[in-house]
Design a protein around this motif. Structure first.
Motif, PDB file in Angstrom:
ATOM      1  N   ASN A  35       0.843  -1.195   0.000  1.00  0.00           N
ATOM      2  CA  ASN A  35       0.000   0.000   0.000  1.00  0.00           C
ATOM      3  C   ASN A  35       0.879   1.246   0.000  1.00  0.00           C
ATOM      4  O   ASN A  35       2.098   1.173   0.145  1.00  0.00           O
ATOM      5  CB  ASN A  35      -0.950  -0.001   1.198  1.00  0.00           C
ATOM      6  CG  ASN A  35      -0.213  -0.180   2.522  1.00  0.00           C
ATOM      7  OD1 ASN A  35       0.668   0.602   2.869  1.00  0.00           O
ATOM      8  ND2 ASN A  35      -0.574  -1.237   3.259  1.00  0.00           N
ATOM      9  N   VAL A  36       0.230   2.381  -0.141  1.00  0.00           N
ATOM     10  CA  VAL A  36       0.956   3.644  -0.251  1.00  0.00           C
ATOM     11  C   VAL A  36       1.719   3.969   1.028  1.00  0.00           C
ATOM     12  O   VAL A  36       2.843   4.492   0.974  1.00  0.00           O
ATOM     13  CB  VAL A  36      -0.015   4.789  -0.594  1.00  0.00           C
ATOM     14  CG1 VAL A  36       0.712   6.130  -0.578  1.00  0.00           C
ATOM     15  CG2 VAL A  36      -0.634   4.561  -1.963  1.00  0.00           C
ATOM     16  N   ALA A  37       1.138   3.646   2.187  1.00  0.00           N
ATOM     17  CA  ALA A  37       1.783   3.966   3.467  1.00  0.00           C
ATOM     18  C   ALA A  37       3.141   3.276   3.588  1.00  0.00           C
ATOM     19  O   ALA A  37       4.133   3.898   3.989  1.00  0.00           O
ATOM     20  CB  ALA A  37       0.874   3.567   4.622  1.00  0.00           C
ATOM     21  N   ILE A  38       3.206   1.991   3.230  1.00  0.00           N
ATOM     22  CA  ILE A  38       4.476   1.256   3.307  1.00  0.00           C
ATOM     23  C   ILE A  38       5.475   1.825   2.310  1.00  0.00           C
ATOM     24  O   ILE A  38       6.673   1.949   2.611  1.00  0.00           O
ATOM     25  CB  ILE A  38       4.244  -0.245   3.043  1.00  0.00           C
ATOM     26  CG1 ILE A  38       3.414  -0.851   4.173  1.00  0.00           C
ATOM     27  CG2 ILE A  38       5.578  -0.986   2.902  1.00  0.00           C
ATOM     28  CD1 ILE A  38       3.045  -2.302   3.967  1.00  0.00           C
ATOM     29  N   LEU A  39       4.979   2.216   1.150  1.00  0.00           N
ATOM     30  CA  LEU A  39       5.858   2.808   0.142  1.00  0.00           C
ATOM     31  C   LEU A  39       6.472   4.111   0.660  1.00  0.00           C
ATOM     32  O   LEU A  39       7.676   4.351   0.518  1.00  0.00           O
ATOM     33  CB  LEU A  39       5.084   3.058  -1.141  1.00  0.00           C
ATOM     34  CG  LEU A  39       5.865   3.591  -2.340  1.00  0.00           C
ATOM     35  CD1 LEU A  39       6.923   2.587  -2.791  1.00  0.00           C
ATOM     36  CD2 LEU A  39       4.922   3.910  -3.497  1.00  0.00           C
ATOM     37  N   ILE A  40       5.662   4.937   1.282  1.00  0.00           N
ATOM     38  CA  ILE A  40       6.147   6.215   1.817  1.00  0.00           C
ATOM     39  C   ILE A  40       7.165   5.988   2.931  1.00  0.00           C
ATOM     40  O   ILE A  40       8.232   6.616   2.954  1.00  0.00           O
ATOM     41  CB  ILE A  40       4.968   7.066   2.326  1.00  0.00           C
ATOM     42  CG1 ILE A  40       4.123   7.553   1.149  1.00  0.00           C
ATOM     43  CG2 ILE A  40       5.470   8.254   3.149  1.00  0.00           C
ATOM     44  CD1 ILE A  40       2.848   8.268   1.557  1.00  0.00           C
ATOM     45  N   ILE A  41       6.839   5.068   3.856  1.00  0.00           N
ATOM     46  CA  ILE A  41       7.763   4.773   4.960  1.00  0.00           C
ATOM     47  C   ILE A  41       9.095   4.249   4.431  1.00  0.00           C
ATOM     48  O   ILE A  41      10.166   4.655   4.891  1.00  0.00           O
ATOM     49  CB  ILE A  41       7.135   3.760   5.930  1.00  0.00           C
ATOM     50  CG1 ILE A  41       5.942   4.390   6.659  1.00  0.00           C
ATOM     51  CG2 ILE A  41       8.165   3.256   6.945  1.00  0.00           C
ATOM     52  CD1 ILE A  41       5.124   3.412   7.465  1.00  0.00           C
ATOM     53  N   SER A  42       9.025   3.375   3.437  1.00  0.00           N
ATOM     54  CA  SER A  42      10.249   2.805   2.852  1.00  0.00           C
ATOM     55  C   SER A  42      11.085   3.878   2.177  1.00  0.00           C
ATOM     56  O   SER A  42      12.317   3.875   2.282  1.00  0.00           O
ATOM     57  CB  SER A  42       9.883   1.708   1.847  1.00  0.00           C
ATOM     58  OG  SER A  42       9.187   0.647   2.472  1.00  0.00           O
ATOM     59  N   ARG A  43      10.426   4.795   1.491  1.00  0.00           N
ATOM     60  CA  ARG A  43      11.157   5.891   0.840  1.00  0.00           C
ATOM     61  C   ARG A  43      11.799   6.814   1.885  1.00  0.00           C
ATOM     62  O   ARG A  43      12.924   7.288   1.690  1.00  0.00           O
ATOM     63  CB  ARG A  43      10.205   6.694  -0.052  1.00  0.00           C
ATOM     64  CG  ARG A  43       9.737   5.965  -1.292  1.00  0.00           C
ATOM     65  CD  ARG A  43      10.793   5.894  -2.351  1.00  0.00           C
ATOM     66  NE  ARG A  43      11.008   7.204  -2.984  1.00  0.00           N
ATOM     67  CZ  ARG A  43      12.028   7.482  -3.796  1.00  0.00           C
ATOM     68  NH1 ARG A  43      12.954   6.578  -4.025  1.00  0.00           N
ATOM     69  NH2 ARG A  43      12.145   8.676  -4.341  1.00  0.00           N
ATOM     70  N   LEU A  44      11.105   7.061   2.981  1.00  0.00           N
ATOM     71  CA  LEU A  44      11.668   7.896   4.040  1.00  0.00           C
ATOM     72  C   LEU A  44      12.884   7.224   4.684  1.00  0.00           C
ATOM     73  O   LEU A  44      13.877   7.886   4.997  1.00  0.00           O
ATOM     74  CB  LEU A  44      10.611   8.188   5.102  1.00  0.00           C
ATOM     75  CG  LEU A  44       9.498   9.163   4.698  1.00  0.00           C
ATOM     76  CD1 LEU A  44       8.393   9.190   5.755  1.00  0.00           C
ATOM     77  CD2 LEU A  44      10.065  10.566   4.470  1.00  0.00           C
ATOM     78  N   ILE A  45      12.813   5.897   4.873  1.00  0.00           N
ATOM     79  CA  ILE A  45      13.962   5.156   5.410  1.00  0.00           C
ATOM     80  C   ILE A  45      15.145   5.269   4.451  1.00  0.00           C
ATOM     81  O   ILE A  45      16.290   5.482   4.877  1.00  0.00           O
ATOM     82  CB  ILE A  45      13.592   3.679   5.637  1.00  0.00           C
ATOM     83  CG1 ILE A  45      12.616   3.555   6.810  1.00  0.00           C
ATOM     84  CG2 ILE A  45      14.838   2.834   5.900  1.00  0.00           C
ATOM     85  CD1 ILE A  45      12.054   2.160   7.004  1.00  0.00           C
ATOM     86  N   GLY A  46      14.866   5.145   3.160  1.00  0.00           N
ATOM     87  CA  GLY A  46      15.929   5.324   2.179  1.00  0.00           C
ATOM     88  C   GLY A  46      16.515   6.721   2.242  1.00  0.00           C
ATOM     89  O   GLY A  46      17.728   6.908   2.104  1.00  0.00           O
ATOM     90  N   GLY A  47      15.651   7.707   2.470  1.00  0.00           N
ATOM     91  CA  GLY A  47      16.124   9.082   2.602  1.00  0.00           C
ATOM     92  C   GLY A  47      17.054   9.256   3.782  1.00  0.00           C
ATOM     93  O   GLY A  47      18.055   9.979   3.688  1.00  0.00           O
TER      94      GLY A  47
END
Length: 467
Positions: free
Chosen positions: A108-120
């Motif tokens: 879902n979008v929430a996991i995608l956002i969290i994963s991108r923030l972790i990458g950041g």
């Protein structure tokens, strides 16, 4: 005998293999940065279909990397001065790999956002730590070239991900890419993350950090491996480092040290150069290159291929930058780089102002974007990181560098979010005019405020800033 001594002298631009290997491994952190900067250029075309996102939400997901990076660089700067540069680079590699897995398998979008923030978070750490580490371990004669290898790795990461994106997008159906292809683009990113983590075991801690922790003998051994300097020269250099660290310690708190005479100006220059690097428009071009090329008349597949060409250009011209930064100096490259990019942006504005776009103008637009990218890589691409890495005192270098890195990522986020809005509301013409004006301003800024640092030790740069 004299001939042999000259070859190995401290004035030579020759350097030991150990330094080359160490810098190569550290610079791989830039590959993570470059990969993540470029992966959205391919995924953005397909990712919106999977989760049926609005353009605003899609833009936010693109901007999650700089948002996370703003936090990551501040964490890295603080902890790098406390527990070391190397340990924090390990952490950044782990975060990047976790991000790739999370994005690839996001349900879902929430996991995608969290994963991108972790990458950041990981990318922010890398962008602060790697240039700083390379600057601290490199002899002054080749410091610019060595720190420039970080930008080479960034450019290489962008090129690699552009190739991967193009291969995935052009060898499968649109439906497959919308369902699986974009996930594969993210998943491939775990490879450089794991590689970086493993190779970090083979490099030493920064000698200047070791001196700050009273581990002088270990620092001397490392400095002996990365240069041809004599034991006496190395001992003298270590004493200079200790002298500056003692002086910084006696001056009190971090904030007091940061805003004292000399360091205050260094902070101003580093922050401004960090912001200016993004106001060149290069991040906007990197994130939205396929869109720009499609607007210029290229099809989807052609746009992907032309984006790969930009990635190759980046690599080639960073190599030029590495060869010239210590010879021509930072000031000359940055000043004329700003003016050169301004010319490209203003010419792009002229091309997009033509009411009837012909194939000639399409080709000219692509050529100007490539030239702009080339000039950026020859000047501000690596130049900003070189300045950030070498302008601050030893004791607070990690934390002070993180402030400049924070400014860079804040500017990256702002440009990434505002660029599509500018294109929509202002149009291509005024968008490129605005970036052109910024490029002129950065050339003038360097001319007025920056004093050359090429060929000086980090300690000498500190002393000169106090005058």
């Amino acid at each position: 005998m004299k001939k042999n001594v000259v070859v190995k002298s401290s004035n030579s631009h020759d350097f030991p293999r150990y330094l080359t290997i160490t810098v190569f491994i550290a610079a791989l952190g830039g590959l993570l940065f470059g990969y993540d900067q470029g992966v959205m250029s391919g995924a953005v075309t397909f990712i919106g279909h999977t989760f049926a996102m609005s353009s605003g939400l899609l833009g936010f997901i693109s901007g999650c990397i700089p948002l996370g990076a703003m936090v990551g660089c501040l964490i890295a700067g603080y902890l790098a001065d406390r527990i070391g540069r190397k340990i924090m680079m390990f952490v950044s590699a782990i975060l990047f790999a976790l991000s790739g897995v999370g994005c690839a398998f996001a349900g879902n979008v929430a996991i995608l956002i969290i994963s991108r923030l972790i990458g950041g978070l990981g990318i922010g750490m890398v962008s602060t730590l790697v240039p700083l580490y390379i600057a601290e371990i490199s002899p002054k004669q080749v410091r610019g070239k060595m720190v420039g290898s970080y930008q080479l790795a960034v450019a290489s990461g962008i090129f690699v991900v552009y190739v991967i994106n193009a291969l995935i997008a052009n060898t499968h159906t649109i439906a497959w890419n919308q369902d699986i292809g974009w996930r594969m683009m993210f998943l491939a990113g775990i490879v450089p993350g794991i590689l970086f983590f493993v190779l970090l075991f083979f490099i030493p801690e920064s000698p200047r950090f070791l001196v700050s922790k009273n581990q002088d003998e270990q620092a001397k051994r490392i400095m002996g491996k990365v240069s041809y300097n004599s034991e006496q020269t190395i001992s003298t250099e270590v004493n200079e480092i200790k002298k500056t660290i003692h002086s910084e310690t006696s001056n009190g708190t971090f904030l007091k040290e940061l805003f004292k005479k000399g360091t205050r100006m260094a902070l101003f220059i580093a922050v401004m150069c960090s912001v200016f690097q993004q106001l060149t428009g290069v991040s906007a071009v990197a994130y939205y290159a396929p869109v720009i090329f499609k607007n210029a008349g290229a099809g989807t597949n052609a746009a992907m291929i032309e984006t790969v060409a930009i990635g190759l250009v980046k690599v080639l011209f960073v190599l030029f930058f590495m060869g010239m930064i210590d010879r021509l100096g930072r000031k000359r490259l940055l000043k004329w780089g700003g003016y050169g990019m301004a010319a490209c942006m203003l010419l792009l504005a002229f091309c997009f102002d033509q009411t009837s776009m012909s194939k000639i103008f399409d080709v000219f637009i692509i050529a100007l974007i490539i030239i702009h990218t080339s000039i950026f890589e020859m000047s501000w691409g690596g130049g900003a990181w070189v300045l950030i890495s070498e302008m601050f005192p030893n004791k607070i270098r990690g934390r002070a560098s993180s402030i400049a890195s924070f400014a860079l990522w804040a500017a990256t986020y702002a440009v990434t979010q505002l660029f599509p809005v500018m294109l929509d509301k202002l149009g291509s013409v005024w968008t490129f005019v605005i970036f052109g004006i910024f490029c002129i301003a950065m050339g003038m800024f360097i001319q007025l405020f920056f004093s050359e640092t090429a060929g000086k030790s980090l300690e000498q740069i500190q002393e000169d800033s106090k005058k």
